[in-house]
Design a protein around this motif. Structure first.
Motif, PDB file in Angstrom:
ATOM      1  N   GLU A   1      -7.793   2.873   4.805  1.00 20.05           N
ATOM      2  CA  GLU A   1      -6.979   3.936   4.148  1.00 20.05           C
ATOM      3  C   GLU A   1      -5.672   4.056   4.760  1.00 20.05           C
ATOM      4  O   GLU A   1      -5.875   4.264   6.133  1.00 20.05           O
ATOM      5  N   THR A   2      -4.907   3.848   4.098  1.00 15.38           N
ATOM      6  CA  THR A   2      -3.506   4.077   4.309  1.00 15.38           C
ATOM      7  C   THR A   2      -3.076   5.573   5.180  1.00 15.38           C
ATOM      8  O   THR A   2      -2.911   6.596   4.244  1.00 15.38           O
TER       9      THR A   2
ATOM     10  N   THR B   1       1.062  -1.261   0.262  1.00 17.23           N
ATOM     11  CA  THR B   1      -0.113  -0.263  -0.420  1.00 17.23           C
ATOM     12  C   THR B   1       0.811   1.176  -0.415  1.00 17.23           C
ATOM     13  O   THR B   1       1.643   1.295   0.189  1.00 17.23           O
ATOM     14  N   SER B   2       0.089   2.741   0.188  1.00 15.86           N
ATOM     15  CA  SER B   2       1.220   3.760  -0.025  1.00 15.86           C
ATOM     16  C   SER B   2       0.049   4.880   0.847  1.00 15.86           C
ATOM     17  O   SER B   2      -1.271   4.604   0.950  1.00 15.86           O
ATOM     18  N   VAL B   3       0.812   6.227   1.124  1.00 12.75           N
ATOM     19  CA  VAL B   3      -0.311   6.364   1.850  1.00 12.75           C
ATOM     20  C   VAL B   3      -1.010   7.243   1.575  1.00 12.75           C
ATOM     21  O   VAL B   3      -1.053   7.557  -0.609  1.00 12.75           O
TER      22      VAL B   3
ATOM     23  N   GLU C   1      -0.449   6.210   7.190  1.00  9.06           N
ATOM     24  CA  GLU C   1       0.895   6.251   7.661  1.00  9.06           C
ATOM     25  C   GLU C   1       1.147   4.843   7.542  1.00  9.06           C
ATOM     26  O   GLU C   1       0.685   3.689   7.775  1.00  9.06           O
ATOM     27  N   LEU C   2       2.713   5.240   6.757  1.00  5.50           N
ATOM     28  CA  LEU C   2       3.682   4.042   5.821  1.00  5.50           C
ATOM     29  C   LEU C   2       4.928   4.599   6.278  1.00  5.50           C
ATOM     30  O   LEU C   2       5.358   4.885   5.649  1.00  5.50           O
TER      31      LEU C   2
ATOM     32  N   GLU D   1       2.046  -0.558   9.034  1.00 11.34           N
ATOM     33  CA  GLU D   1       0.955   0.529   8.292  1.00 11.34           C
ATOM     34  C   GLU D   1      -0.414   1.347   9.477  1.00 11.34           C
ATOM     35  O   GLU D   1      -0.208   0.066  10.434  1.00 11.34           O
ATOM     36  N   ARG D   2      -0.344   2.474   9.526  1.00 11.73           N
ATOM     37  CA  ARG D   2      -1.415   2.867   9.986  1.00 11.73           C
ATOM     38  C   ARG D   2      -2.782   3.153   9.655  1.00 11.73           C
ATOM     39  O   ARG D   2      -2.265   4.350   8.127  1.00 11.73           O
ATOM     40  N   PHE D   3      -3.647   2.623   9.573  1.00 14.20           N
ATOM     41  CA  PHE D   3      -5.131   2.745   8.229  1.00 14.20           C
ATOM     42  C   PHE D   3      -6.682   2.950   9.216  1.00 14.20           C
ATOM     43  O   PHE D   3      -5.943   3.347  10.836  1.00 14.20           O
TER      44      PHE D   3
ATOM     45  N   TYR E   1       7.408  -3.301   7.142  1.00 10.12           N
ATOM     46  CA  TYR E   1       6.235  -2.014   6.485  1.00 10.12           C
ATOM     47  C   TYR E   1       5.612  -2.226   7.728  1.00 10.12           C
ATOM     48  O   TYR E   1       4.867  -3.604   8.152  1.00 10.12           O
TER      49      TYR E   1
END
Length: 126
Positions: A63-64, A43-45, A66-67, A116-118, A114
């Motif tokens: 939805e991402t 994924t990506s921000v 933070e990565l 990720e916060r979403f 990786y």
């Protein structure tokens, strides 16, 4: 929102774990996840994806937000808490994630992840 055109994924490595983690997301407890950098960027921000349950049924749009990349040994209490699993402690996180990565033959205390916060954008009612 037309979620049908979005990429799809499920958490974990089994239908039971996918269900458990999807339920944590829907309950508002799970707001983060991680995976081995060796698996590549997923994924990506700003990217939105459809979360599937263990049966492959769409449950939500995430939805991402933070990565980052961190070593396994660098994960902190705040990230463990946001992952939302077990008692939300770093000790629980380390034990559960070490087992997970060992199942996949990728565990190392200095492995790169990786992180990720979403956020939950939309629940999908079936």
């Amino acid at each position: 929102m037309n979620w049908r055109a979005l990429d799809r994924f499920s958490f974990g490595d089994s239908p039971a774990l996918a269900d458990e983690l999807a339920d944590l997301v829907l309950a508002g407890r799970k707001r983060a996840t991680c995976w081995a950098v060796s698996a590549g960027p997923i994924t990506s921000v700003g990217k939105r994806m459809v979360m599937l349950d263990g049966a492959g049924i769409p449950r939500a749009v995430l939805e991402t937000v933070e990565l980052t990349q961190r070593r396994f040994s660098e994960i902190d209490e705040a990230f463990a808490f946001d992952e939302g699993e077990g008692d939300r402690t770093l000790t629980y996180w380390r034990t559960a994630h070490q087992r997970y990565f060992e199942r996949h033959g990728t565990y190392s205390p200095d492995m790169l992840l990786y992180c990720e916060r979403f956020r939950l954008i939309e629940r999908i009612e079936s």
